[in-house]
Design a protein around this motif. Sequence first.
Motif, short mmCIF file in Angstrom:
data_model
loop_
_atom_site.label_atom_id
_atom_site.label_comp_id
_atom_site.label_asym_id
_atom_site.label_seq_id
_atom_site.Cartn_x
_atom_site.Cartn_y
_atom_site.Cartn_z
N CYS A 250 4.19 11.16 9.98
CA CYS A 250 4.16 10.23 8.84
C CYS A 250 2.97 9.28 8.93
O CYS A 250 2.47 8.80 7.90
CB CYS A 250 5.45 9.41 8.79
N GLY A 251 2.52 9.00 10.15
CA GLY A 251 1.42 8.06 10.33
C GLY A 251 0.15 8.47 9.63
O GLY A 251 -0.65 7.62 9.24
N GLY B 18 0.81 -1.22 0.00
CA GLY B 18 0.00 0.00 0.00
C GLY B 18 0.84 1.26 0.00
O GLY B 18 0.55 2.21 -0.73
N ALA B 19 1.90 1.27 0.82
CA ALA B 19 2.78 2.44 0.86
C ALA B 19 3.48 2.66 -0.48
O ALA B 19 3.59 3.79 -0.96
CB ALA B 19 3.81 2.28 1.98
N ILE C 44 -2.54 18.06 14.44
CA ILE C 44 -2.61 18.08 12.98
C ILE C 44 -3.68 17.11 12.49
O ILE C 44 -4.45 17.42 11.57
CB ILE C 44 -1.24 17.73 12.37
N TYR C 45 -3.73 15.94 13.12
CA TYR C 45 -4.75 14.96 12.72
C TYR C 45 -6.15 15.50 12.95
O TYR C 45 -7.07 15.23 12.16
CB TYR C 45 -4.56 13.65 13.51
N PHE C 46 -6.34 16.27 14.04
CA PHE C 46 -7.66 16.85 14.32
C PHE C 46 -8.12 17.72 13.15
O PHE C 46 -9.28 17.66 12.74
CB PHE C 46 -7.59 17.69 15.60
N PHE C 47 -7.21 18.50 12.60
CA PHE C 47 -7.57 19.37 11.48
C PHE C 47 -7.75 18.57 10.18
O PHE C 47 -8.49 18.99 9.29
CB PHE C 47 -6.49 20.43 11.28
N MET C 48 -7.06 17.43 10.09
CA MET C 48 -7.07 16.69 8.84
C MET C 48 -8.01 15.49 8.83
O MET C 48 -8.17 14.83 7.80
CB MET C 48 -5.65 16.19 8.53
N ALA C 49 -8.65 15.19 9.97
CA ALA C 49 -9.41 13.95 10.11
C ALA C 49 -10.44 13.77 9.00
O ALA C 49 -10.51 12.72 8.35
CB ALA C 49 -10.08 13.89 11.48
N LEU D 119 0.78 0.25 14.19
CA LEU D 119 2.13 0.67 14.57
C LEU D 119 2.63 1.80 13.66
O LEU D 119 3.14 2.82 14.15
CB LEU D 119 3.08 -0.53 14.49
N VAL D 120 2.47 1.64 12.35
CA VAL D 120 2.98 2.67 11.44
C VAL D 120 2.11 3.93 11.50
O VAL D 120 2.61 5.05 11.32
CB VAL D 120 3.08 2.15 9.99
N GLU D 121 0.81 3.76 11.79
CA GLU D 121 -0.05 4.94 11.92
C GLU D 121 0.28 5.73 13.19
O GLU D 121 -0.08 6.90 13.30
CB GLU D 121 -1.52 4.53 11.92
#
Length: 300
Positions: free
Chosen positions: A265-266, A40-41, A128-133, A258-260
Amino acid sequence: MSAQPFTEEELSRNPTHNVPSNLVAATNRLNFPPSYIVVGAYRLLSDKSLLIPVWNKCKHALLRGVSVAVAYAFVTFRIQRKLVQLFWMKSPFVTGLSDDTFFGYAVPFDLATYATYVSLATQASSIIYFFMARNLRIARTRAWEQTVASRHKSADFFGPYVEEWNNPPVVDEDRWAALAVARGRVATLFFKRVALMAVRLTIPVGGLLVSSWFEALDTASYLHRPYFEAKKMTKREIATFIAEHQADYRSFGFVAALVESIPFCGMLLSVSNGIGAAMWAFDLEKRQHYVAELRAKRSL
């Protein structure tokens, strides 16, 4: 091709049992589900038809999130470092560790500063995730659809559910199927994330592995929600399928979680994980088609 019946032992101990030559490659990939994370990556980073739409959808939210996160880190750094010195440095997990080395290697800053940077990186990533969710959710949906379209399959490729075991396990569908919708339960998800974040901050490195293990089934089943929906699977069918493939879902979900969890980067990898989940779904569906063919021959 023989139409010998499947048993739980054959499916778990010898996944390539009696499969035709055109399914050997897919079956070998199914032996190690975490490989789809890498697939996927690679596809996301190498395929502009996937990467560019994701970037266009997320770039403005990313800039807003980064601006807020940088300001937050600048304002709170001294306060958080003081809290780390007062509380975390007295934890039994770090008592006795050298303040100027990490596993024997010299570091350019002391342990309290390192812990503060790690904590701030996690918090900044969450901001950042909050803004991008919302944008990431849309990007994941579009990436799944684009991945499906790239395989050039008709709309009916994902057919009805086919039971793969002669004696399927007895499942508590409220326990298993709930995993597929767990992330839709806001309160449960919030408290779970808070608890797991506390584990990550309390136990460096090891906490990340522990929290990813606990998130594994939830993450994997969530990433396969589009697959379950495409097959129009019932709650019991979802529960049975996840229970039968529990080891696969746990290993795939562990690596995905784990990667998320990697700060910053996650978020990008959460999109590529959806692409990997789609590729995994295609191979699982090929297996479903094969089992359906065997069962049809057996009924003749």
